[in-house]
Design a protein around this motif. Structure first.
Motif, PDB file in Angstrom:
ATOM      1  N   ALA A  62       0.826  -1.210   0.000  1.00 30.52           N
ATOM      2  CA  ALA A  62       0.000   0.000   0.000  1.00 30.52           C
ATOM      3  C   ALA A  62       0.860   1.260   0.000  1.00 30.52           C
ATOM      4  O   ALA A  62       0.579   2.226  -0.722  1.00 30.52           O
ATOM      5  N   LYS A  63       1.922   1.242   0.803  1.00 33.53           N
ATOM      6  CA  LYS A  63       2.809   2.402   0.871  1.00 33.53           C
ATOM      7  C   LYS A  63       3.529   2.625  -0.452  1.00 33.53           C
ATOM      8  O   LYS A  63       3.558   3.750  -0.977  1.00 33.53           O
ATOM      9  N   GLU A  64       4.102   1.582  -1.008  1.00 36.17           N
ATOM     10  CA  GLU A  64       4.845   1.712  -2.257  1.00 36.17           C
ATOM     11  C   GLU A  64       3.927   2.066  -3.426  1.00 36.17           C
ATOM     12  O   GLU A  64       4.342   2.737  -4.375  1.00 36.17           O
ATOM     13  N   GLY A  65       2.668   1.617  -3.352  1.00 33.25           N
ATOM     14  CA  GLY A  65       1.712   1.928  -4.404  1.00 33.25           C
ATOM     15  C   GLY A  65       1.026   3.269  -4.235  1.00 33.25           C
ATOM     16  O   GLY A  65       0.219   3.666  -5.075  1.00 33.25           O
ATOM     17  N   GLU A  66       1.341   3.983  -3.142  1.00 33.67           N
ATOM     18  CA  GLU A  66       0.790   5.306  -2.878  1.00 33.67           C
ATOM     19  C   GLU A  66      -0.736   5.316  -2.960  1.00 33.67           C
ATOM     20  O   GLU A  66      -1.347   6.181  -3.596  1.00 33.67           O
ATOM     21  N   VAL A  67      -1.361   4.334  -2.306  1.00 32.80           N
ATOM     22  CA  VAL A  67      -2.816   4.278  -2.292  1.00 32.80           C
ATOM     23  C   VAL A  67      -3.356   5.221  -1.223  1.00 32.80           C
ATOM     24  O   VAL A  67      -2.620   5.689  -0.349  1.00 32.80           O
ATOM     25  N   GLY A  68      -4.659   5.488  -1.305  1.00 33.89           N
ATOM     26  CA  GLY A  68      -5.243   6.394  -0.330  1.00 33.89           C
ATOM     27  C   GLY A  68      -5.547   5.721   0.996  1.00 33.89           C
ATOM     28  O   GLY A  68      -5.341   6.308   2.058  1.00 33.89           O
ATOM     29  N   GLU A  69      -6.025   4.486   0.934  1.00 36.28           N
ATOM     30  CA  GLU A  69      -6.445   3.781   2.142  1.00 36.28           C
ATOM     31  C   GLU A  69      -6.309   2.281   1.921  1.00 36.28           C
ATOM     32  O   GLU A  69      -6.518   1.786   0.808  1.00 36.28           O
ATOM     33  N   LEU A  70      -5.974   1.563   2.982  1.00 39.44           N
ATOM     34  CA  LEU A  70      -5.845   0.108   2.931  1.00 39.44           C
ATOM     35  C   LEU A  70      -6.835  -0.530   3.894  1.00 39.44           C
ATOM     36  O   LEU A  70      -6.882  -0.170   5.065  1.00 39.44           O
ATOM     37  N   TRP A  71      -7.623  -1.480   3.376  1.00 38.58           N
ATOM     38  CA  TRP A  71      -8.437  -2.335   4.220  1.00 38.58           C
ATOM     39  C   TRP A  71      -7.800  -3.715   4.244  1.00 38.58           C
ATOM     40  O   TRP A  71      -7.646  -4.351   3.187  1.00 38.58           O
TER      41      TRP A  71
END
Length: 305
Positions: free
Chosen positions: A254-263
């Motif tokens: 999630a961090k490396e993909g620069e997503v907004g939010e992780l569930w």
């Protein structure tokens, strides 16, 4: 806007208060379901989004905790009065599994069309402004992850239309993307539309090890629903053996993909209280949420227009 509901967040087998894997998305009244484990219908009934308008069902792979809910769901959709064709997407070879599951629901009032998911990350299926891409994952059998992208139309620019001397009677057609000929002159949508705008992206993966290509596939998603089968870093050996993922590994993606939010989802049945281990993810990616049955979110375009 795009509505998302995590119908079930369990892996392997259902446990009290945790249904098996399923994700429901709603866009302009059309619904996409990803995976259909035991308990999916119960969760859907509790959410109240309805059954009749499920147009697409995507499967990640053929393990029982992801597919056993399908026959009953198809019969419920049939009883809802649906007659339009329904599309089922699955990895290569899934058509054989689908044929077996449908033995117990052979006389449906609608056609079921199967599409084999692509494994290279490209678009597998499109429905109006919504596009479904798929990528092969690293599991114990052929498994795919999905990314759903809602394309956003360009804003109509009346000043641009006037400066290009576009007759007002053609504005609506051009705004809809239709090239139009009028009095010997051809008018194109580019003559009335502004710059392209960002859409909405939701990505989903379970049952995989981290691998090269997964970060790019889920990159810049507003929401990533990712596997959290094992919570503690000390369980790496189990994750490697069974080809599943740790909390920290999903958070790193999630961090490396620069997503907004992780569930985090798809928890091991032995993981009774995943919320107790959330720091294993948030220390890497702060905007992490522990999934729960019927967790819901609505995504809107950035300026809300």
């Amino acid at each position: 806007m795009l509505d998302i509901c995590l119908l079930g967040c369990g892996g392997s087998l259902p446990v009290p208060d945790r249904s098996l894997t399923a994700l429901l998305l709603n866009f302009k009244g059309k619904k996409i379901l990803i995976d259909c484990g035991e308990g999916t219908q119960v969760s859907m009934k509790m959410v109240g989004w309805g059954f009749k308008t499920i147009d697409v069902i995507c499967f990640t792979h053929s393990h029982a905790d992801h597919v056993i809910g399908l026959p009953g769901l198809l019969l419920t959709i049939a009883n809802s009065g649906r007659e339009e064709a329904l599309t089922i997407i699955g990895p290569p070879g899934f058509d054989r599994i689908l044929s077996g599951l449908m033995v117990v629901c052979p006389q449906l009032p609608f056609e079921v069309n199967f599409i084999e998911a692509k494994l290279d990350g490209s678009i597998t299926f499109s429905m109006d402004d919504l596009h479904i891409s798929s990528l092969g994952l690293d599991h114990t059998l052929t498994c795919v992850g999905y990314s759903i992208y809602v394309k956003r139309g360009r804003r109509f620019d009346p000043e641009k239309a006037r400066s290009n001397n576009i007759p007002v009677k053609l504005w609506s057609k051009l705004q809809r993307g239709e090239t139009t000929e009028y009095e010997g002159v051809t008018y194109t949508p580019d003559m009335v539309l502004g710059e392209s705008r960002d859409g909405l992206k939701v990505s989903y993966f379970t049952d995989t090890r981290p691998f090269e290509g997964l970060v790019e596939f889920i990159s810049n998603s507003e929401l990533l629903i990712g596997e959290g089968m094992y919570a503690e870093d000390s369980e790496l050996d189990k994750a490697l053996k069974n080809k599943h993922m740790l909390f920290c590994e999903a958070a790193t993606i999630a961090k490396e993909g620069e997503v907004g939010e992780l569930w985090l989802t798809h928890f091991s049945p032995s993981l009774s209280n995943p919320e107790n281990y959330i720091e294993n993810a948030t220390k890497i990616f702060n905007n992490t949420i522990i999934g729960r049955d019927r967790l819901t979110k609505t995504l809107t375009f950035k300026d809300g227009i």
